[in-house]
Design an enzyme around this catalytic site. Structure first.
Site, short mmCIF file in Angstrom:
data_model
loop_
_atom_site.label_atom_id
_atom_site.label_comp_id
_atom_site.label_asym_id
_atom_site.label_seq_id
_atom_site.Cartn_x
_atom_site.Cartn_y
_atom_site.Cartn_z
N HIS A 107 0.80 -1.23 0.00
CA HIS A 107 0.00 0.00 0.00
C HIS A 107 0.83 1.28 0.00
O HIS A 107 0.28 2.38 -0.12
CB HIS A 107 -0.99 0.00 1.17
CG HIS A 107 -2.31 0.61 0.84
ND1 HIS A 107 -3.44 0.42 1.60
CD2 HIS A 107 -2.70 1.42 -0.20
CE1 HIS A 107 -4.46 1.10 1.05
NE2 HIS A 107 -4.02 1.70 -0.03
N ASP A 130 -9.83 -0.44 3.74
CA ASP A 130 -8.67 -0.98 4.44
C ASP A 130 -9.08 -1.45 5.84
O ASP A 130 -9.93 -0.82 6.49
CB ASP A 130 -7.61 0.13 4.56
CG ASP A 130 -6.19 -0.41 4.70
OD1 ASP A 130 -6.01 -1.49 5.29
OD2 ASP A 130 -5.26 0.27 4.23
N HIS A 132 -6.88 -1.26 7.98
CA HIS A 132 -6.03 -0.28 8.69
C HIS A 132 -6.37 1.11 8.17
O HIS A 132 -7.20 1.25 7.27
CB HIS A 132 -4.57 -0.61 8.42
CG HIS A 132 -4.23 -2.06 8.60
ND1 HIS A 132 -4.27 -2.97 7.55
CD2 HIS A 132 -3.88 -2.77 9.70
CE1 HIS A 132 -3.95 -4.17 8.00
NE2 HIS A 132 -3.72 -4.10 9.31
N ASP A 134 -3.54 3.34 7.70
CA ASP A 134 -2.27 3.77 7.10
C ASP A 134 -2.02 5.25 7.33
O ASP A 134 -1.56 5.98 6.45
CB ASP A 134 -2.22 3.39 5.61
CG ASP A 134 -2.32 1.88 5.41
OD1 ASP A 134 -2.08 1.12 6.38
OD2 ASP A 134 -2.63 1.44 4.29
N HIS A 147 4.14 1.14 4.28
CA HIS A 147 2.78 0.90 3.79
C HIS A 147 1.73 1.25 4.85
O HIS A 147 0.55 1.37 4.54
CB HIS A 147 2.58 -0.53 3.27
CG HIS A 147 2.53 -1.59 4.33
ND1 HIS A 147 1.97 -2.83 4.12
CD2 HIS A 147 2.97 -1.61 5.62
CE1 HIS A 147 2.06 -3.57 5.21
NE2 HIS A 147 2.66 -2.85 6.13
N ASP A 233 -7.30 -1.76 -0.38
CA ASP A 233 -6.39 -2.71 0.27
C ASP A 233 -7.19 -4.01 0.45
O ASP A 233 -8.24 -4.01 1.11
CB ASP A 233 -5.94 -2.12 1.61
CG ASP A 233 -4.89 -2.98 2.32
OD1 ASP A 233 -4.90 -4.21 2.15
OD2 ASP A 233 -4.09 -2.38 3.08
N ASP A 235 -6.89 -6.37 2.26
CA ASP A 235 -7.11 -6.82 3.65
C ASP A 235 -8.34 -6.17 4.29
O ASP A 235 -8.69 -6.49 5.44
CB ASP A 235 -5.85 -6.67 4.51
CG ASP A 235 -5.46 -5.23 4.84
OD1 ASP A 235 -6.33 -4.35 4.88
OD2 ASP A 235 -4.25 -5.00 5.08
N GLU A 278 -1.83 -5.02 -1.89
CA GLU A 278 -1.59 -5.96 -0.79
C GLU A 278 -2.01 -7.40 -1.08
O GLU A 278 -2.16 -8.20 -0.14
CB GLU A 278 -2.22 -5.46 0.52
CG GLU A 278 -1.65 -4.14 1.05
CD GLU A 278 -0.24 -4.24 1.64
OE1 GLU A 278 0.25 -5.37 1.86
OE2 GLU A 278 0.37 -3.17 1.88
N1 LIG Z 1 -1.21 -1.32 4.09
C1 LIG Z 1 -1.19 -2.12 5.15
N2 LIG Z 1 -1.52 -3.36 5.05
N3 LIG Z 1 -0.80 -1.57 6.31
C2 LIG Z 1 -0.66 -2.28 7.54
C3 LIG Z 1 -0.22 -1.36 8.64
C4 LIG Z 1 -0.09 -2.06 9.96
C5 LIG Z 1 0.29 -1.16 11.12
N4 LIG Z 1 -0.73 -0.20 11.39
C6 LIG Z 1 1.62 -0.47 10.85
O1 LIG Z 1 1.69 0.74 10.78
O2 LIG Z 1 2.61 -1.11 10.67
MN LIG Z 2 -3.43 -0.41 3.64
MN LIG Z 3 -4.40 -2.89 5.37
#
Ligand SMILES: NC(=[NH2+])NCCC[C@H](N)C(=O)O
Ligand SMILES: [Mn+2]
Ligand SMILES: [Mn+2]
Length: 306
Positions: A107, A130, A132, A134, A147, A233, A235, A278
């Site tokens: 990402h 997402d 998350h 990010d 990411h 994303d 996920d 991702e």
């Molecule tokens: N694009 C993604 N899958 N990001 C996951 C981030 C996970 C976590 N919040 C981090 O900063 O490491």
């Molecule tokens: Mn992401």
């Molecule tokens: Mn994510």
């Protein structure tokens, strides 16, 4: 089959890059997604489609960058160089009136995509699907993985080399961002969301209101924009449906919720670009996740059940 309402000139842009993530493998995402026949299936929807040559592979060059000390910005040089090249390409595509679909990759590539788009859309809207958000910075990131910082960078928060890509900073305003599907937010991210008033529809919101209502609200939020980018994303979807991804989180969107979101966005006609990130084929034996990724893009571009 009926031609979709608006046939587009689509460019699929593969970005085989995964140095923004904590584990390797997402760089093989573009190839896996393309292997599902995405280009051909988009043509069946009456779009004009080309697949651009993949962005060259950017790897960490300096030993300091390769070592990637914990709690720093891991592989900053590679991430910055890749995103600069990507931003230029995306900007060129929009300049040619093409509809870019960027295939990741982790990402962190959203940094370059959004930088390139923002050269043309002064009021760019970003729909961020997402688990998350990010929204980490060097100070709040638990991992140092870039990411997890790409949306913050697009808001102008982060390392100079990233936030100043192609000049304009910030690329997008907080009120033009909508996050959908969130269920794993770090403390600093929660604070930032509150502080900037970013619209964030968590999984609880999807449970409570339904994905249809959430998308309606999201569209309302993005009314004042001059273009809408969907940064998806994989996920955001539940790991039962999308196991091939590096940072899976239980309790995600169902297969149908994800597709319905894309179908609604297609109907809205508001989307001007998309990216799918991702997908990590090394983390699953089959092709389930890349097929899902491809199918979601097809729904976004007009594929319907009937
Ligand atoms: N694009 C993604 N899958 N990001 C996951 C981030 C996970 C976590 N919040 C981090 O900063 O490491
Ligand atoms: Mn992401
Ligand atoms: Mn994510």
């Amino acid at each position: 089959m009926y031609a979709s309402a608006h046939s587009k000139k689509i460019t699929l842009l593969p970005v085989p890059f995964d140095w923004g993530a904590g584990r390797r493998g997402a760089k093989d995402g573009p190839e896996a997604i393309l292997r599902t026949g995405l280009e051909r299936k988009l043509r069946l929807l009456r779009h004009e489609v080309e697949t651009a040559p993949a962005l060259p592979e950017f790897k960490p060059l300096s030993s300091a960058d390769a070592r990637a000390a914990p709690h720093a910005l891991k592989h900053l040089d590679a991430v910055a160089d890749m995103n600069e090249a990507l931003a230029l390409q995306v900007s060129a595509l929009v300049g040619q009136r093409r509809f870019p679909i960027i295939l990741g990759g982790d990402h962190s590539i959203a940094i370059g995509t959004i930088a390139g788009l923002s050269a043309h859309y002064k009021q760019l809207g970003v729909l961020w699907f997402d688990a998350h958000s990010d929204l980490n910075t060097a100070d709040t990131s638990p991992s140092g993985n870039l990411h997890g910082m790409s949306l913050a960078v697009s808001l102008g928060l982060g390392h100079d080399r990233l936030v100043k890509l192609l000049g304009r900073c910030p690329k997008v305003l907080p009120e033009h961002i909508v996050i959908v599907g969130a269920r794993d937010l770090d403390e600093g991210e929660k604070q930032l969301i509150r502080q900037l008033g970013i619209r964030c529809f968590t999984m609880q919101d999807i449970d409570r209101y339904g994905i249809g209502k959430v998308l309606e609200e999201a569209a309302r939020q993005l009314q004042g924009t001059d273009g809408v980018h969907v940064s998806f994303d994989i996920d955001s979807v539940d790991p039962n449906e999308a196991p091939g991804t590096g940072t899976p989180v239980p309790g995600g969107m169902s297969y149908r919720e994800a597709h319905y979101a894309m179908e609604l966005l297609q109907e809205s006609g508001m989307v001007t670009s998309a990216e799918l990130v991702e997908v990590n084929p090394s983390l699953e034996p089959g092709q389930r996740t890349s097929r899902l990724a491809s199918g979601l893009l097809l729904s976004l571009l007009g594929e319907t059940i009937l």
